[in-house]
Design a protein around this motif. Structure first.
Motif, PDB file in Angstrom:
ATOM      1  N   THR A  53       0.953  -1.040   0.243  1.00 30.43           N
ATOM      2  CA  THR A  53       0.121   0.014  -0.228  1.00 30.43           C
ATOM      3  C   THR A  53       1.229   0.963  -0.394  1.00 30.43           C
ATOM      4  OG1 THR A  53      -1.602  -0.870   1.443  1.00 30.43           O
ATOM      5  CG2 THR A  53      -2.045   1.575   1.440  1.00 30.43           C
ATOM      6  N   ASP A  54       2.187   1.479   0.686  1.00 29.09           N
ATOM      7  CA  ASP A  54       3.379   2.322   0.928  1.00 29.09           C
ATOM      8  C   ASP A  54       3.238   3.061  -0.596  1.00 29.09           C
ATOM      9  OD1 ASP A  54       2.284   3.361   3.455  1.00 29.09           O
ATOM     10  OD2 ASP A  54       4.221   1.849   3.887  1.00 29.09           O
ATOM     11  N   ARG A  55       3.836   1.679  -1.847  1.00 31.04           N
ATOM     12  CA  ARG A  55       4.495   1.739  -2.482  1.00 31.04           C
ATOM     13  C   ARG A  55       3.575   2.463  -4.143  1.00 31.04           C
ATOM     14  NH1 ARG A  55       9.044  -2.093  -3.157  1.00 31.04           N
ATOM     15  NH2 ARG A  55       9.941  -1.567  -0.821  1.00 31.04           N
ATOM     16  N   THR A  56       2.228   1.145  -3.791  1.00 30.15           N
ATOM     17  CA  THR A  56       1.311   2.185  -4.570  1.00 30.15           C
ATOM     18  C   THR A  56       1.096   3.360  -3.813  1.00 30.15           C
ATOM     19  OG1 THR A  56      -0.102   0.909  -3.983  1.00 30.15           O
ATOM     20  CG2 THR A  56       0.725  -0.182  -5.453  1.00 30.15           C
ATOM     21  N   SER A  57       0.987   4.284  -2.893  1.00 28.68           N
ATOM     22  CA  SER A  57       0.587   5.420  -2.685  1.00 28.68           C
ATOM     23  C   SER A  57       1.554   6.956  -2.961  1.00 28.68           C
ATOM     24  CB  SER A  57       0.223   5.563  -1.757  1.00 28.68           C
ATOM     25  OG  SER A  57      -0.753   4.645  -0.330  1.00 28.68           O
ATOM     26  N   ALA A  58       3.416   5.928  -2.768  1.00 23.87           N
ATOM     27  CA  ALA A  58       3.710   6.721  -3.388  1.00 23.87           C
ATOM     28  C   ALA A  58       4.295   6.872  -4.602  1.00 23.87           C
ATOM     29  CB  ALA A  58       5.503   5.789  -3.154  1.00 23.87           C
ATOM     30  N   ALA A  73      -2.051  12.189  -0.395  1.00 29.05           N
ATOM     31  CA  ALA A  73      -2.662  11.119  -2.064  1.00 29.05           C
ATOM     32  C   ALA A  73      -3.275  10.382  -1.844  1.00 29.05           C
ATOM     33  CB  ALA A  73      -1.785  11.029  -2.278  1.00 29.05           C
ATOM     34  N   GLY A  74      -3.600   8.942  -0.900  1.00 27.59           N
ATOM     35  CA  GLY A  74      -3.589   7.661  -1.083  1.00 27.59           C
ATOM     36  C   GLY A  74      -5.258   8.190  -0.512  1.00 27.59           C
ATOM     37  N   THR A  75      -5.998   9.312  -0.253  1.00 28.10           N
ATOM     38  CA  THR A  75      -6.467   9.532   0.444  1.00 28.10           C
ATOM     39  C   THR A  75      -8.120  10.011  -0.597  1.00 28.10           C
ATOM     40  OG1 THR A  75      -7.168  11.848   0.961  1.00 28.10           O
ATOM     41  CG2 THR A  75      -6.329  10.088   3.105  1.00 28.10           C
ATOM     42  N   GLY A  76      -7.324  11.198  -2.098  1.00 29.48           N
ATOM     43  CA  GLY A  76      -8.040  11.286  -3.141  1.00 29.48           C
ATOM     44  C   GLY A  76      -7.834  12.388  -2.701  1.00 29.48           C
ATOM     45  N   ALA A  77      -7.955  13.027  -1.850  1.00 31.61           N
ATOM     46  CA  ALA A  77      -7.526  14.380  -1.440  1.00 31.61           C
ATOM     47  C   ALA A  77      -7.344  15.127  -3.359  1.00 31.61           C
ATOM     48  CB  ALA A  77      -7.150  15.124  -0.798  1.00 31.61           C
ATOM     49  N   GLY A  78      -7.861  16.695  -3.145  1.00 32.75           N
ATOM     50  CA  GLY A  78      -7.220  16.714  -4.733  1.00 32.75           C
ATOM     51  C   GLY A  78      -6.260  18.310  -4.032  1.00 32.75           C
ATOM     52  N   VAL A  79      -6.782  18.703  -3.241  1.00 27.91           N
ATOM     53  CA  VAL A  79      -6.589  19.816  -2.108  1.00 27.91           C
ATOM     54  C   VAL A  79      -6.310  19.443  -1.125  1.00 27.91           C
ATOM     55  CG1 VAL A  79      -7.358  22.306  -2.060  1.00 27.91           C
ATOM     56  CG2 VAL A  79      -8.345  21.506  -3.634  1.00 27.91           C
ATOM     57  N   VAL A  80      -4.591  20.626  -0.451  1.00 29.91           N
ATOM     58  CA  VAL A  80      -4.644  20.538   0.430  1.00 29.91           C
ATOM     59  C   VAL A  80      -3.998  22.142   1.250  1.00 29.91           C
ATOM     60  CG1 VAL A  80      -2.284  20.568   2.009  1.00 29.91           C
ATOM     61  CG2 VAL A  80      -3.117  18.082   0.350  1.00 29.91           C
TER      62      VAL A  80
END
Length: 263
Positions: A47-52, A204-211
């Motif tokens: 999961t960490d790898r795909t999220s990266a 990014a893994g949460t799908g957020a488009g704005v920070v």
């Protein structure tokens, strides 16, 4: 487009899960290749790898053996895959430029893994990437995506946490439904280094488009930027105020990081 090689030292790792770093390259329309940094991989968690990979905005992943779970996750996010390959980094880059990645296939394999683990010929999307076609642009309309606000607590009235990488957590707000949820960042608080990029991958893994946050270092900024995440710095007050300021257009999109690491 962004090309990623899953590597062990200076060659492709024989197994995706055993790669120690992702080497990133930017490819222009003429297939010129430029180094674009790397991501160290201390964790073997898939999961960490795909999220990266998703956080870095990767369009094409070149790697060794790839399990079905990671393959499905990456393909569903729009990443084009060229797995079951071997070779040194320079050899892989030369083969990519010459449309010869097939020549680097592992013995008995082609460039794509079937649904049950068998090897099959490259699909049309993979062939397009090998011919230099850019992957589709990811949607960047922040108005239809979740907003992640660095926060000292789980609620809208919690104080905005000024430190992105070492924020206590993130409040995820949906501007359409007005619903919110909280994601802890506790796992990154004690890291001696790399907290920023780990937090960026987490968000990014949460799908957020704005920070929205107070301050951010260069590695976290680059990871989010490559993931097509819009970044707003200088937020202050409560989480609710940050959301109000964003929706009212009172926040300006960041043009770069404002801190030099450890944020």
């Amino acid at each position: 487009m962004i090309l990623c090689l899953a590597c062990y030292e200076d060659r492709l790792a024989s197994v995706f899960e055993n790669s120690t770093e992702f080497k990133l390259f930017r490819v222009d329309d003429k297939k010129n290749i430029y180094p674009a940094g790397h991501v160290s991989l201390p964790s073997k968690d898939p999961t960490d790898r795909t999220s990266a990979i998703m956080a870095c905005g990767v369009n094409l992943l070149v790697c060794g053996a790839l399990c079905g779970g990671a393959r499905r996750t990456l393909e569903s996010s729009g990443v084009i895959l060229a797995p079951w390959l071997r070779g040194e980094v320079s050899e892989v880059l030369d083969a990519y430029q010459g449309d010869r990645l097939d020549a680097l296939s592992m013995p008995g394999c082609r460039n794509r893994m079937g649904q049950r683990g068998e090897c099959t010929p490259p699909g049309p999307r993979c062939r397009g990437a090998l011919a230099g076609m850019a992957a589709p642009e990811k949607k960047t309309d922040g108005g239809n995506m979740k907003i992640a606000i660095s926060s000292e607590g789980p609620g809208l009235e919690s104080k905005l946490d000024p430190r992105f990488g070492r924020a206590t957590g993130f409040v995820l707000y949906d501007p359409q439904t007005k619903a919110h949820e909280y994601v802890s960042n506790e796992q990154n608080l004690s890291l001696p280094q790399g907290a920023g990029i780990q937090a960026a991958q987490h968000v990014a893994g949460t799908g957020a488009g704005v920070v929205i946050t107070g301050h951010m270092g260069p590695k976290a900024y680059l990871a989010l930027e490559r993931g097509n995440v819009q970044i707003y710095l200088g937020g202050e007050g409560t989480v609710a105020k940050a959301i109000e300021d964003y929706e009212a257009g009172r926040l300006e999109k960041a043009q770069g990081p404002d801190k030099q690491g450890h944020w």
